[in-house]
Scaffold this motif. Structure first.
Motif, mmCIF file in Angstrom:
data_model
loop_
_atom_site.group_PDB
_atom_site.id
_atom_site.type_symbol
_atom_site.label_atom_id
_atom_site.label_comp_id
_atom_site.label_asym_id
_atom_site.label_seq_id
_atom_site.Cartn_x
_atom_site.Cartn_y
_atom_site.Cartn_z
ATOM 1 N N SER A 251 0.659 -1.299 0.136
ATOM 2 C CA SER A 251 0.056 0.063 0.119
ATOM 3 C C SER A 251 0.944 1.343 -0.107
ATOM 4 O O SER A 251 0.508 2.373 -0.934
ATOM 5 C CB SER A 251 -0.772 -0.096 1.393
ATOM 6 O OG SER A 251 -1.760 -1.002 1.265
ATOM 7 N N TRP A 255 0.514 4.258 -2.931
ATOM 8 C CA TRP A 255 -0.357 5.183 -2.658
ATOM 9 C C TRP A 255 0.317 6.300 -2.223
ATOM 10 O O TRP A 255 -0.053 7.428 -1.875
ATOM 11 C CB TRP A 255 -1.826 5.067 -2.044
ATOM 12 C CG TRP A 255 -2.488 4.072 -2.987
ATOM 13 C CD1 TRP A 255 -3.008 4.411 -4.255
ATOM 14 C CD2 TRP A 255 -3.241 2.818 -2.414
ATOM 15 N NE1 TRP A 255 -3.757 3.258 -4.631
ATOM 16 C CE2 TRP A 255 -3.866 2.188 -3.596
ATOM 17 C CE3 TRP A 255 -2.877 1.986 -1.413
ATOM 18 C CZ2 TRP A 255 -4.710 1.315 -3.426
ATOM 19 C CZ3 TRP A 255 -3.860 0.832 -1.421
ATOM 20 C CH2 TRP A 255 -4.492 0.520 -2.307
ATOM 21 N N ASP A 257 2.989 9.267 -1.174
ATOM 22 C CA ASP A 257 3.622 10.429 -1.887
ATOM 23 C C ASP A 257 5.091 10.503 -1.664
ATOM 24 O O ASP A 257 5.854 10.857 -0.712
ATOM 25 C CB ASP A 257 3.051 11.670 -1.182
ATOM 26 C CG ASP A 257 3.747 12.921 -2.126
ATOM 27 O OD1 ASP A 257 3.955 12.733 -3.063
ATOM 28 O OD2 ASP A 257 3.414 14.058 -1.566
#
Length: 259
Positions: A251, A255, A257
């Protein structure tokens, strides 16, 4: 899948070229030598005392035979393996941040889960080979010491306990990979692993080790002096912790940044 195996080959090349794996291998090799040393003292207490290997007041409890020796090797992998395997996992995932190569990996025309999947395979392969090395060296040392009680059935049982203990300890290295990504380096995952080992010792000491995943490998190895049998719920806790670490890491790669 082709891209995963290509990335896996590259990750293994990084490991082979790194000094980390050889330092880790040397440190882990010390463990079976210590186990063999204790077996030698138990087998020859008077000779060890006369030669000055141990002091007069030294007290080393146990039996010098192959079943006890295999149990000691399993306990070494259970406790030391969590630290060593966690260190390997921390290095494989954390080095990209320390070496500032993460941006290069993200620029590759691969799905974002390809690289971490290859890294997980690398962690599993390296840690499994480290355990096989410890087992092989340990058996050779046991033969050199001349331990009694050798049998084919005992060898099969001892190796089975070593294998399961190894798989349990490797499975618990996956949460460290998330902390390597979240902490962008080595310190956070290493701190996490050490903290888990400390908590595992506490929970095992008060009798609740079977409910804490990081204490399960040691309990299965017989560190408490009992047969390597645990309820399925304990093994399920280890599996849950391992899958949670994998899911959290994937994950993060998908996702987060990434700066």
């Amino acid at each position: 899948m082709k891209h995963v195996w290509t990335a896996f080959w590259i990750e293994n090349l990084k490991v082979r070229k790194s000094k980390m794996i050889w330092v880790t291998l040397a440190a882990f090799t010390f463990a079976p030598f210590m186990a063999g040393f204790f077996m030698f003292i138990l087998k020859n207490p008077e000779l060890a005392e006369q030669s000055g290997l141990v002091g007069e007041k030294a007290q080393i409890l146990g039996e010098a035979n192959w079943p006890a020796y295999f149990s000691m090797l399993a306990q070494i992998i259970a406790v030391g393996g969590i630290l060593v395997f966690g260190f390997v996992a921390s290095w494989v995932f954390g080095r990209e941040y320390s070496d500032r190569t993460l941006k290069d990996l993200l620029a590759l025309p691969y799905h974002r889960t390809t690289i971490p999947a290859a890294k997980f395979l690398t962690v599993f392969a390296v840690n499994l080979l480290l355990s096989i090395h410890v087992a092989v060296v340990g058996i050779l040392i046991g033969w050199f010491v001349g331990l009694p009680g050798w049998s084919t059935a005992g060898l099969a049982e001892g190796l089975a306990v070593l294998l399961i203990t190894t798989l349990l300890a490797i499975a618990l290295s996956t949460p460290a990979t998330f902390f390597a990504c979240w902490g962008k380096g080595y310190l956070a995952p290493l701190g996490f692993v050490i903290f888990m080992v400390v908590i595992a010792q506490v929970t095992a000491a008060i009798g609740y080790g079977q409910y804490f995943p990081w204490a399960v490998p040691a309990l299965f190895s017989g560190v408490a002096g009992e047969a390597p049998v645990l309820p399925w719920s304990s093994l399920l806790l280890v599996l849950t912790a391992s899958l949670a670490g994998i899911a959290a890491t994937l994950s993060w790669w998908l996702w987060a940044d990434h700066q």
